[in-house]
Design a protein around this motif. Sequence first.
Motif, PDB file in Angstrom:
ATOM      1  N   ARG A 282       0.802  -1.229   0.038  1.00 44.87           N
ATOM      2  CA  ARG A 282      -0.004   0.074  -0.068  1.00 44.87           C
ATOM      3  C   ARG A 282       1.085   1.365  -0.154  1.00 44.87           C
ATOM      4  O   ARG A 282       0.475   2.293  -0.285  1.00 44.87           O
ATOM      5  CB  ARG A 282      -0.925  -0.090   1.383  1.00 44.87           C
ATOM      6  N   PHE A 283       2.096   1.082   0.235  1.00 48.64           N
ATOM      7  CA  PHE A 283       3.054   2.331   0.464  1.00 48.64           C
ATOM      8  C   PHE A 283       3.601   2.480  -1.199  1.00 48.64           C
ATOM      9  O   PHE A 283       4.436   3.570  -1.210  1.00 48.64           O
ATOM     10  CB  PHE A 283       4.190   2.179   1.377  1.00 48.64           C
ATOM     11  N   GLY A 284       3.664   1.369  -1.952  1.00 48.11           N
ATOM     12  CA  GLY A 284       4.195   1.491  -3.478  1.00 48.11           C
ATOM     13  C   GLY A 284       4.723   0.161  -3.784  1.00 48.11           C
ATOM     14  O   GLY A 284       4.136  -0.842  -3.631  1.00 48.11           O
TER      15      GLY A 284
ATOM     16  N   ASP B 281      16.310  -7.018  -3.264  1.00 46.32           N
ATOM     17  CA  ASP B 281      15.573  -6.213  -3.768  1.00 46.32           C
ATOM     18  C   ASP B 281      15.929  -4.745  -3.712  1.00 46.32           C
ATOM     19  O   ASP B 281      17.205  -4.627  -3.098  1.00 46.32           O
ATOM     20  CB  ASP B 281      14.350  -6.147  -2.913  1.00 46.32           C
ATOM     21  N   ASP B 282      15.512  -3.836  -4.378  1.00 47.63           N
ATOM     22  CA  ASP B 282      16.093  -2.474  -4.444  1.00 47.63           C
ATOM     23  C   ASP B 282      15.098  -1.787  -3.236  1.00 47.63           C
ATOM     24  O   ASP B 282      14.291  -2.288  -2.650  1.00 47.63           O
ATOM     25  CB  ASP B 282      15.626  -1.798  -5.583  1.00 47.63           C
ATOM     26  N   GLU B 283      15.496  -0.461  -3.054  1.00 46.47           N
ATOM     27  CA  GLU B 283      14.928   0.340  -2.166  1.00 46.47           C
ATOM     28  C   GLU B 283      13.579   0.579  -2.507  1.00 46.47           C
ATOM     29  O   GLU B 283      13.206   0.684  -3.963  1.00 46.47           O
ATOM     30  CB  GLU B 283      15.507   1.722  -1.975  1.00 46.47           C
ATOM     31  N   PRO B 284      12.357   0.732  -1.771  1.00 49.12           N
ATOM     32  CA  PRO B 284      10.705   0.736  -2.295  1.00 49.12           C
ATOM     33  C   PRO B 284      10.710   2.224  -2.954  1.00 49.12           C
ATOM     34  O   PRO B 284      11.466   3.054  -2.593  1.00 49.12           O
ATOM     35  CB  PRO B 284      10.156   0.750  -0.777  1.00 49.12           C
ATOM     36  N   ILE B 285       9.840   2.059  -4.066  1.00 50.75           N
ATOM     37  CA  ILE B 285       9.830   3.346  -4.652  1.00 50.75           C
ATOM     38  C   ILE B 285       8.009   3.375  -4.660  1.00 50.75           C
ATOM     39  O   ILE B 285       7.292   2.552  -4.476  1.00 50.75           O
ATOM     40  CB  ILE B 285      10.196   3.135  -6.140  1.00 50.75           C
ATOM     41  N   VAL B 286       7.672   4.596  -4.979  1.00 51.59           N
ATOM     42  CA  VAL B 286       6.181   5.051  -5.322  1.00 51.59           C
ATOM     43  C   VAL B 286       5.989   5.147  -6.743  1.00 51.59           C
ATOM     44  O   VAL B 286       6.960   5.526  -7.580  1.00 51.59           O
ATOM     45  CB  VAL B 286       5.812   6.390  -4.200  1.00 51.59           C
ATOM     46  N   GLN B 287       4.776   5.272  -6.882  1.00 48.75           N
ATOM     47  CA  GLN B 287       4.061   5.393  -8.635  1.00 48.75           C
ATOM     48  C   GLN B 287       4.863   6.734  -8.989  1.00 48.75           C
ATOM     49  O   GLN B 287       5.311   6.643 -10.421  1.00 48.75           O
ATOM     50  CB  GLN B 287       2.780   5.427  -8.789  1.00 48.75           C
ATOM     51  N   LYS B 288       5.073   7.715  -8.477  1.00 51.27           N
ATOM     52  CA  LYS B 288       5.485   9.048  -9.042  1.00 51.27           C
ATOM     53  C   LYS B 288       7.101   8.783  -9.615  1.00 51.27           C
ATOM     54  O   LYS B 288       7.511   9.661 -10.365  1.00 51.27           O
ATOM     55  CB  LYS B 288       5.173  10.235  -8.236  1.00 51.27           C
ATOM     56  N   ASP B 289       7.643   7.881  -9.082  1.00 52.60           N
ATOM     57  CA  ASP B 289       9.129   7.802  -9.312  1.00 52.60           C
ATOM     58  C   ASP B 289       9.161   6.994 -10.665  1.00 52.60           C
ATOM     59  O   ASP B 289      10.357   7.151 -11.016  1.00 52.60           O
ATOM     60  CB  ASP B 289       9.883   7.138  -8.478  1.00 52.60           C
ATOM     61  N   ILE B 290       8.131   6.308 -11.012  1.00 51.90           N
ATOM     62  CA  ILE B 290       7.970   5.595 -12.229  1.00 51.90           C
ATOM     63  C   ILE B 290       7.894   6.492 -13.690  1.00 51.90           C
ATOM     64  O   ILE B 290       6.979   7.071 -13.713  1.00 51.90           O
ATOM     65  CB  ILE B 290       7.181   4.621 -12.257  1.00 51.90           C
TER      66      ILE B 290
END
Length: 608
Positions: free
Chosen positions: A57-59, A70-79
């Motif tokens: 739910r966070f990204g 795994d990589d560091e978590p990202i959010v949709q605006k980073d994509i």
Amino acid sequence: MRQEKIYSMVGNSMDPTLCEPMILEIEPADSYHIGDVVVFIDGNQKTIVHRIVKHTRFGFTTRGDNNLTDDEPIVQKDIQGKVVAAYRGEKHYRVSGGKIGQLLHRYLQIRKIFFKFFRRLLSFVYHLISGSGLFIKLLPKRYKPKINKYQNGHAHLFIGKILAGRYDVRWKRWIIFRPWRIFVDEKSLLLSNKVFTDAGKENLQYISRILDSENPIIPVLTPEAWNNSFELAQQQGIVGYLYYAIKQKKSEDVIPVDWQRKIRIQLMHYSVGNLKHLHELDELSILFETNGISFIFLKGSHLAFHVYPSPSLRPMGDIDIMVKEEDILKVLGLLVEAGYSSDYFTIENLKKYNRHLPPFTKKGKKSIELHWTLLQPMFQTSGTKKTMAWLIGETEGKQFGKGIALVFKPTALVFQIMLHIGLNDGLLPSLKNLMDILVITKKYQKDINWEVIANKIVETNFVHRFALVGWLAKNTVGANIPDQFFKSLNIELSQEIKEAALNRILYFRDVNLNGPIATLNQISHLQKLVFVLKYILISPSKMKYRHNLKNNWEVFIYYPKRIFDFTRSYKTNVLKTLKPDVEMRRKTEEEIKLRMWLDNGDLTHLHP
């Protein structure tokens, strides 16, 4: 309407799904799913291409298909968008996402883990079985290997209807796909024997005529001759500059359309790679300058950005940097702090390195080689040391991004390239090295003092090596070297040596100059026995140093592997190639004579 974007793939974190240097087609989307390959900006403001493996739910959490973490978590605006297609040359690849992408990722991860633990053992067993020929005898007649030959020397190997291998024209050898090697006897694949042809020198003549700036006329060639000439140019790393020379003569229409497309794509890849290279040079120059380190950027870094008409015309490998010997430890500390590391370097072995350290690498960056001298130990005489002192003093500052670095002045630069080819590379030049001399002499024709270069060459006592480099540069790529330069060296090169040097440029990959095979073909049986024992039974201490092993007992697992590799190499190169191929055997003998001539410089028996 969504606008598609184009990116260039660099690195191996997505192998084998996406490989460098693919061109990626990116399409923005309203939503993304597990299994999608996406382009995003990470926390360090770097552009990354990885696959989504988790959705919270966070990204999103991403991971490369070739990575196990795994990589560091990202959010949709980073994509930035989803990768929908990839291009490599003229080939188009569809990139799967969603459920299919998720299954593909899991398969690649399982395969990666399996091969990580069992690859060495499986590889040894696989090659052992392949060399035995056991499965070849068991193969039914209708599945016997067949060769399909195509134009321009290309060929495919089929077992039944399955493609089992292909003939690599560039490297002149067969590439057998796994697991089909166990069913193939390479001795029967006759294409690999025909490696020396007169067409090689004919193609070199075509290239020389095209590069001749004083001749505005492009030679009229058949489509096959154009293809062979461009194949040679690509193998030697000068296809970009050859294309540039043809454009300068306003004759690019004569180039076959497929080659025009290939070269433009290749130049685009070089441009993208060299822009990243420039960014790294900028960072390094600022890092060293801030910490009071005196340094010189060598060869490719200087040539690409300040000598060649465009950076895309000079392919580059690693970054060669020269620093003072007393600054080595300080520079190492700075590189480690900046995130660089080496798999082969240990501080305990620092004194064993005699010219430069092993490469230091960082993810997404070019590898770095630190030099404190430009000479191998065998060439470090009083004369060459004196010349080195002069060379290091002939520097000037040049801009690399926002940073400034020292580089060699034109006269010193020509001398350094000739020294690199003639001494350090053992006169194993590709046309790319000789092209460097051509481009330098074109740009700085009035600034180069050939009298000073000749005097410094005489001081080194290796005049014959430099003279041969000069002759090759003048007669293969048309470098503007005055006749007076050769008169000052007072060296006469025999036709035999010139021919052997040209053969070395065209065919050195086939002769295996650095290995023991060519030598074995020329010596007596007793000498062979001593030679093989010295080659295989290397001391544990040397083996430990060479392979950077922590425990001495691990050394001995390498002995069976070395014996197996050596036997296979001897069977392939001597029994299969040298004995039946008279032309190759003759050129191998020429190569050995040239090697002896380079070592002792005895010219008395080589005059025509």
